[in-house]
Design a protein around this motif. Structure first.
Motif, PDB file in Angstrom:
ATOM      1  N   SER A 151       1.150  -1.656  -0.080  1.00 52.63           N
ATOM      2  CA  SER A 151      -0.206   0.119   0.196  1.00 52.63           C
ATOM      3  C   SER A 151       1.212   1.317  -0.096  1.00 52.63           C
ATOM      4  O   SER A 151       2.142   0.892  -0.038  1.00 52.63           O
ATOM      5  N   ILE A 152       0.310   2.463  -0.571  1.00 47.67           N
ATOM      6  CA  ILE A 152       0.351   3.299  -1.072  1.00 47.67           C
ATOM      7  C   ILE A 152      -0.168   4.710  -0.084  1.00 47.67           C
ATOM      8  O   ILE A 152      -1.093   4.654  -0.683  1.00 47.67           O
ATOM      9  N   MET A 153       0.003   5.052   0.643  1.00 44.21           N
ATOM     10  CA  MET A 153      -0.317   6.491   1.469  1.00 44.21           C
ATOM     11  C   MET A 153       0.882   8.126   0.917  1.00 44.21           C
ATOM     12  O   MET A 153       1.873   8.115   1.234  1.00 44.21           O
ATOM     13  N   VAL A 154      -0.816   8.915  -0.209  1.00 50.30           N
ATOM     14  CA  VAL A 154      -0.096   9.694  -0.685  1.00 50.30           C
ATOM     15  C   VAL A 154      -0.745  11.076   0.333  1.00 50.30           C
ATOM     16  O   VAL A 154      -1.600  11.626   0.051  1.00 50.30           O
ATOM     17  N   LEU A 155       0.583  12.046   0.645  1.00 55.15           N
ATOM     18  CA  LEU A 155       0.219  13.213   1.785  1.00 55.15           C
ATOM     19  C   LEU A 155      -0.067  14.500   0.306  1.00 55.15           C
ATOM     20  O   LEU A 155       1.235  14.664  -0.482  1.00 55.15           O
ATOM     21  N   GLY A 156      -1.041  14.392  -0.380  1.00 53.44           N
ATOM     22  CA  GLY A 156      -1.360  16.043  -0.890  1.00 53.44           C
ATOM     23  C   GLY A 156      -1.377  15.187  -2.364  1.00 53.44           C
ATOM     24  O   GLY A 156      -0.999  13.981  -3.071  1.00 53.44           O
ATOM     25  N   ALA A 190      -3.731  -3.276 -10.156  1.00 48.64           N
ATOM     26  CA  ALA A 190      -3.242  -4.129 -10.261  1.00 48.64           C
ATOM     27  C   ALA A 190      -1.742  -4.086 -11.001  1.00 48.64           C
ATOM     28  O   ALA A 190      -1.607  -3.695 -11.728  1.00 48.64           O
ATOM     29  N   PRO A 191      -1.173  -5.752 -11.008  1.00 53.69           N
ATOM     30  CA  PRO A 191      -0.404  -5.548 -11.516  1.00 53.69           C
ATOM     31  C   PRO A 191      -0.340  -5.589 -12.948  1.00 53.69           C
ATOM     32  O   PRO A 191      -0.832  -7.057 -13.488  1.00 53.69           O
ATOM     33  N   SER A 192       0.638  -5.055 -13.747  1.00 54.00           N
ATOM     34  CA  SER A 192       1.471  -5.279 -14.989  1.00 54.00           C
ATOM     35  C   SER A 192       2.807  -6.053 -15.212  1.00 54.00           C
ATOM     36  O   SER A 192       3.320  -6.173 -16.092  1.00 54.00           O
ATOM     37  N   ASP A 193       3.133  -6.226 -14.362  1.00 56.34           N
ATOM     38  CA  ASP A 193       3.923  -7.220 -14.213  1.00 56.34           C
ATOM     39  C   ASP A 193       4.089  -8.566 -12.977  1.00 56.34           C
ATOM     40  O   ASP A 193       3.809  -8.779 -11.908  1.00 56.34           O
ATOM     41  N   PHE A 194       4.055 -10.331 -13.875  1.00 54.03           N
ATOM     42  CA  PHE A 194       4.122 -11.128 -12.638  1.00 54.03           C
ATOM     43  C   PHE A 194       4.566 -10.751 -11.104  1.00 54.03           C
ATOM     44  O   PHE A 194       4.478 -11.618 -10.000  1.00 54.03           O
ATOM     45  N   LEU A 199      -1.387  -3.513  -5.279  1.00 56.33           N
ATOM     46  CA  LEU A 199      -1.343  -2.572  -5.100  1.00 56.33           C
ATOM     47  C   LEU A 199      -2.235  -1.032  -4.511  1.00 56.33           C
ATOM     48  O   LEU A 199      -2.843  -0.650  -5.369  1.00 56.33           O
ATOM     49  N   SER A 200      -2.712  -1.045  -3.054  1.00 56.65           N
ATOM     50  CA  SER A 200      -3.524  -0.583  -2.536  1.00 56.65           C
ATOM     51  C   SER A 200      -3.220   1.747  -2.536  1.00 56.65           C
ATOM     52  O   SER A 200      -2.284   1.682  -1.653  1.00 56.65           O
ATOM     53  N   LEU A 201      -3.783   2.417  -3.707  1.00 58.30           N
ATOM     54  CA  LEU A 201      -3.178   3.969  -3.342  1.00 58.30           C
ATOM     55  C   LEU A 201      -4.050   4.297  -2.515  1.00 58.30           C
ATOM     56  O   LEU A 201      -5.569   4.249  -2.975  1.00 58.30           O
ATOM     57  N   VAL A 202      -3.790   4.812  -1.667  1.00 56.85           N
ATOM     58  CA  VAL A 202      -4.471   6.535  -0.759  1.00 56.85           C
ATOM     59  C   VAL A 202      -4.862   6.931  -0.592  1.00 56.85           C
ATOM     60  O   VAL A 202      -3.163   7.495  -0.508  1.00 56.85           O
ATOM     61  N   GLY A 203      -5.604   8.446  -0.800  1.00 60.29           N
ATOM     62  CA  GLY A 203      -5.209  10.232  -0.912  1.00 60.29           C
ATOM     63  C   GLY A 203      -5.219  10.093   0.734  1.00 60.29           C
ATOM     64  O   GLY A 203      -6.119  10.029   1.309  1.00 60.29           O
ATOM     65  N   ARG A 231      -3.476  -1.443   7.297  1.00 62.60           N
ATOM     66  CA  ARG A 231      -4.547  -2.638   7.428  1.00 62.60           C
ATOM     67  C   ARG A 231      -4.304  -3.215   5.782  1.00 62.60           C
ATOM     68  O   ARG A 231      -4.533  -4.873   5.159  1.00 62.60           O
ATOM     69  N   SER A 232      -4.095  -1.852   4.801  1.00 63.64           N
ATOM     70  CA  SER A 232      -4.702  -3.047   3.084  1.00 63.64           C
ATOM     71  C   SER A 232      -3.398  -3.389   2.822  1.00 63.64           C
ATOM     72  O   SER A 232      -2.868  -4.021   1.617  1.00 63.64           O
ATOM     73  N   ALA A 233      -1.734  -2.424   3.426  1.00 68.79           N
ATOM     74  CA  ALA A 233      -0.339  -3.749   3.576  1.00 68.79           C
ATOM     75  C   ALA A 233      -0.305  -4.794   4.068  1.00 68.79           C
ATOM     76  O   ALA A 233       1.095  -5.095   4.399  1.00 68.79           O
ATOM     77  N   GLY A 234      -1.483  -5.336   5.501  1.00 67.04           N
ATOM     78  CA  GLY A 234      -1.562  -6.187   6.197  1.00 67.04           C
ATOM     79  C   GLY A 234      -0.971  -6.185   7.527  1.00 67.04           C
ATOM     80  O   GLY A 234      -0.234  -7.042   8.089  1.00 67.04           O
TER      81      GLY A 234
END
Length: 242
Positions: A151-156, A190-194, A199-203, A231-234
């Motif tokens: 997961s990625i949390m993006v600030l701004g 979704a991954p484009s590379d096996f 990946l969860s992306l959160v703003g 939680r999305s990252a486990g």
């Protein structure tokens, strides 16, 4: 490029690719703020901070002139960092609620913090050319984290817009039209590379004083988004305040 995050961080620290940013970060380090006149400023690019096997990534904007540009560690030594690390500690992602200097013992749990621009920019506003020049570092960082990050949390909005093309180029499918930034906005890529995983992306609104001083972003709001991304990252965050 280095095959390890530690090596990549060492290379980032030596970067001098953007003349305007180099001049500014070094001038600030000499002129200093009066409150820090007895301190030696870092005055160089600021690398990412956190474990090399992080399951969660937090992406900001750029180092603050008298914060990370002074201390040498992301979100360390300024009020934005005070808010961020207090919230991270509250949900169990940081070992302590304060981040004063690089040797203060702070550890992050399963989380790494980085930025699309690694040098302090004048007015906290990197140019598009500076963002694009720094993109290579973020691409390589994501490539090295790809085995563990979930997961990625993006600030701004700046970080959101800078990150999307990087994700597209490093093994994830970004929808078209591209997802819009918003506080609490969430999308699973979704991954484009096996070799990648979904990946969860959160703003999240940035932890700048413009947001935290006005109440646009409260500690409870920040803790909620941090906990959701964890939680999305486990990871297993503590319960955020209501």
């Amino acid at each position: 490029m280095s095959p390890t995050l530690a090596g990549l961080d060492a290379q980032i620290v030596e970067c001098r690719a953007c003349p305007r940013l180099v001049e500014w970060r070094e001038r600030v380090a000499v002129e200093k703020r009066a409150a820090f006149r007895d301190q030696t400023y870092w005055g160089r690019p600021v690398p990412g901070f956190g474990p090399a096997d992080a399951a969660m990534l937090i992406v900001g904007l750029a180092p603050a002139a008298h914060g990370a540009n002074r201390t040498g560690r992301m979100f360390t030594g300024d009020r934005s960092g005070d808010v961020l690390y207090a919230a991270m500690h509250a949900v169990g992602l940081a070992s302590q609620p304060t981040s004063v200097h690089a040797g203060d013992g702070l550890e992050l749990h399963g989380v790494r913090i980085t930025a699309p621009v690694h040098c302090a920019p004048p007015g906290n506003k990197p140019t598009p050319a500076e963002r694009d020049t720094c993109r290579t570092w973020l691409e390589r960082e994501l490539d090295l984290l790809a085995g563990t990050v979930r997961s990625i949390m993006v600030l701004g909005g700046f970080g959101w817009q800078a990150l999307l093309p990087v994700l597209s180029g490093t093994g994830w499918e970004v929808p078209r039209p591209a997802p819009k930034f918003g506080h609490g906005a969430s999308v699973t890529l979704a991954p484009s590379d096996f070799r990648r995983a979904p990946l969860s992306l959160v703003g999240c609104y940035h932890v700048s004083q413009q947001n935290t001083f006005t109440g646009r972003l409260t500690p409870a709001m920040l803790e909620t988004v941090l906990a959701d991304a964890a939680r999305s990252a486990g990871l297993a965050p503590s319960r955020p305040r209501g």
